[in-house]
Design a protein around this motif. Structure first.
Motif, short mmCIF file in Angstrom:
data_model
loop_
_atom_site.label_atom_id
_atom_site.label_comp_id
_atom_site.label_asym_id
_atom_site.label_seq_id
_atom_site.Cartn_x
_atom_site.Cartn_y
_atom_site.Cartn_z
N LYS A 66 -6.76 15.43 -2.50
CA LYS A 66 -7.96 16.11 -1.55
C LYS A 66 -7.79 17.36 -1.74
O LYS A 66 -6.70 18.02 -2.14
CB LYS A 66 -7.11 15.76 -0.15
N PHE B 173 -11.89 19.65 15.71
CA PHE B 173 -11.79 18.69 14.54
C PHE B 173 -11.38 17.13 15.17
O PHE B 173 -10.65 17.07 16.17
CB PHE B 173 -10.58 18.75 13.76
N VAL B 174 -12.41 16.24 15.08
CA VAL B 174 -12.39 14.98 15.43
C VAL B 174 -12.36 13.85 14.36
O VAL B 174 -13.50 14.16 13.50
CB VAL B 174 -13.39 14.77 16.70
N PRO B 175 -11.47 12.93 14.22
CA PRO B 175 -11.70 11.97 13.33
C PRO B 175 -12.86 10.85 13.79
O PRO B 175 -12.81 10.63 14.87
CB PRO B 175 -10.38 11.02 13.18
N PRO C 150 -13.45 6.71 7.24
CA PRO C 150 -12.77 8.07 8.07
C PRO C 150 -13.30 9.37 7.40
O PRO C 150 -13.15 9.37 6.19
CB PRO C 150 -11.48 7.92 7.90
N SER C 151 -13.97 10.12 8.25
CA SER C 151 -14.15 11.34 7.77
C SER C 151 -14.05 12.25 8.93
O SER C 151 -13.59 11.76 9.97
CB SER C 151 -15.99 11.35 7.97
N MET C 152 -13.91 13.60 8.66
CA MET C 152 -13.56 14.72 9.75
C MET C 152 -15.00 15.32 10.19
O MET C 152 -15.82 15.68 9.47
CB MET C 152 -12.74 15.67 9.04
N HIS D 67 -19.13 4.21 7.52
CA HIS D 67 -18.14 3.52 8.23
C HIS D 67 -16.83 3.76 8.00
O HIS D 67 -15.85 2.95 7.86
CB HIS D 67 -18.40 2.05 8.57
N GLY E 241 -13.64 12.11 4.15
CA GLY E 241 -12.22 12.15 4.67
C GLY E 241 -11.15 11.80 3.19
O GLY E 241 -10.28 12.05 3.19
N LEU F 236 -16.11 8.03 11.90
CA LEU F 236 -16.73 7.27 10.91
C LEU F 236 -17.96 7.74 10.38
O LEU F 236 -18.90 8.21 11.15
CB LEU F 236 -16.99 5.90 11.40
N ASN G 239 -8.68 4.59 2.66
CA ASN G 239 -7.71 6.11 2.83
C ASN G 239 -7.97 6.91 1.94
O ASN G 239 -7.49 7.92 1.98
CB ASN G 239 -6.40 5.41 3.43
N ASP H 58 -7.03 -1.06 1.96
CA ASP H 58 -6.58 -0.07 2.61
C ASP H 58 -6.33 1.31 2.01
O ASP H 58 -6.71 2.27 2.39
CB ASP H 58 -5.03 -0.55 3.05
N PHE I 200 -10.93 15.78 1.70
CA PHE I 200 -10.37 17.00 2.38
C PHE I 200 -9.19 16.43 3.05
O PHE I 200 -9.05 15.52 3.80
CB PHE I 200 -11.38 17.44 3.61
N GLU I 201 -8.22 17.55 3.39
CA GLU I 201 -7.17 17.41 4.40
C GLU I 201 -7.29 18.79 4.87
O GLU I 201 -7.43 19.64 4.43
CB GLU I 201 -5.95 17.08 3.90
N ALA J 179 0.97 -1.28 -0.03
CA ALA J 179 0.00 0.02 0.01
C ALA J 179 0.94 1.14 -0.03
O ALA J 179 0.69 2.34 -0.67
CB ALA J 179 -0.98 -0.13 1.30
#
Lengths: 241, 241
Positions: B79, B187-189, B207-209, B205, B231, B191, B62, B58, B234-235, B17
């Motif tokens: 992103k 900001f909290v990571p 990863p999102s912000m 389910h 997720g 799902l 991501n 993976d 965006f970054e 990966a």
């Protein structure tokens, strides 16, 4: 305060949850403290078992308490609020929060840097870098896992042992006279991978924050770090004026 | 570099990966390029089909690749980089990036605020607030889902129709003379939940912000918003000097 007001229009469970939340937020009840059993809370506050249960559910959903089967209900540690507008140092940050920081070096090598790392650090592929992975702990609890690259030729003498004793930025400042002038950080929500989760003592495939950082001293890139912070232990905050 | 190291303690899928991510991040594999088929990747890197699949999963989770049924696996566009040190406006931000922003109001009500919202907005529980949920799109692609609370008595005349035509901050500035003086963001990571994923046309389910924002005009809290940003799109970035 700390007393249920029966004339209030606020529901009893909400008042009770508020009283307990206040004890937690003001530190009267510290993290991992066991809460009094339900029947005791009923007596202390003169409310029914149903009211206590509803208050507990509210507190659990809002992240103030956790339950352990057969052991009781406990105060949850609050998330560490990391302010994004200050220069970040794990060591300094944890000290500020009254926690004892430590680092465990789980991997340490000197290697020729890959094209990817060379690109990030504005070096030539093949130049040597330190690559080390540190598990960062606060009061012995794993919080972050960071893999760091540092130019080898510019900063001789860094060892894994040293990094377990002295904060990286202190090593750079004291032994090499480095003055950090800029840091750039990137935040991306990711899932914890299995090998990361194991070291972090956290569940795999759960939300975590990936933090990538480049630290500069003038034009020189001193450090490139890619870290994973436990999503249940950190939140990031920014205030704009 | 670019080779699986069988002596490494890193799992094979993770190494693979990483190799592919490097090709994407350095631009060797450009956005919407098709990846080599699985069997070819097995040959090139000398790994099993299961390892390739795990690496692909993976990378997909991501946000580096996407699959199209029957067509293959492709490099995902990079992103959107959101700078955290500027005052945030989705509309302005997307325009700056050359994208056409739009908003779809998926829910709009006026209600008595709950204790939780009252606590956040320093209002009294029961005071009326607008509560509306907007899907924010860029070039018609769903990017964020935001639920916003605004004090109702202070800002009469806001409607769902209006919010689809005029950016919220323009409505507040032009019709109510609001000058924003401060914003606080958290900001909290997390799902993505199923209902959110459906609107965002994103996988549940994953990863999102989660972004929580309070916007102030002097002492008045003008806005409380809880948003979910994809997720994979965006970054967030911060530069400290």
């Amino acid at each position: 305060m700390g007393v249920i007001d029966r004339k209030s229009r606020l529901p009893l469970y909400y008042q009770l949850a508020d009283i307990i939340r206040e004890k937690i937020e003001t530190g009267q009840w510290k993290e991992h403290t066991r809460l009094p059993p339900e029947r005791e809370l009923c007596q202390i506050y003169g409310v029914s078992r149903a009211t206590v249960r509803q208050a507990m559910q509210d507190l659990e959903l809002n992240g103030y308490i956790y339950r352990e089967h057969g052991r009781g209900t406990f105060v949850k540690p609050s998330k560490i609020r990391q302010d994004l507008l200050g220069f970040y140092s794990f060591t300094e940050e944890m000290k500020r929060l009254g926690k004892t920081p430590s680092s465990r070096v789980v991997d340490f090598t000197v290697e020729e840097c890959t094209e990817k790392v060379a690109g990030k650090m504005k070096m030539n592929a093949g130049e040597r870098v330190y690559r080390f992975t540190r598990l960062r702990l606060a009061d012995e609890e794993p919080m972050m896992l960071e893999t760091t690259y540092i130019p080898f030729e510019k900063f001789p003498g860094i060892t894994g042992d040293k990094l377990e004793q002295i904060p990286l930025y202190d090593v750079l400042a004291n032994e090499h006279g480095v003055v950090l002038t800029m840091a750039e950080e990137r935040f991306v929500p990711v899932l914890t991978r299995e090998n990361e989760a194991e070291l972090l003592e956290y569940l795999p495939h759960t939300p975590s924050m990936m933090i990538e950082r480049l630290t500069y001293s003038g034009d020189l890139i001193v450090e490139y770090t890619r870290g994973i912070a436990r999503g249940d232990r950190f939140e990031y905050r920014v205030v704009l004026e």
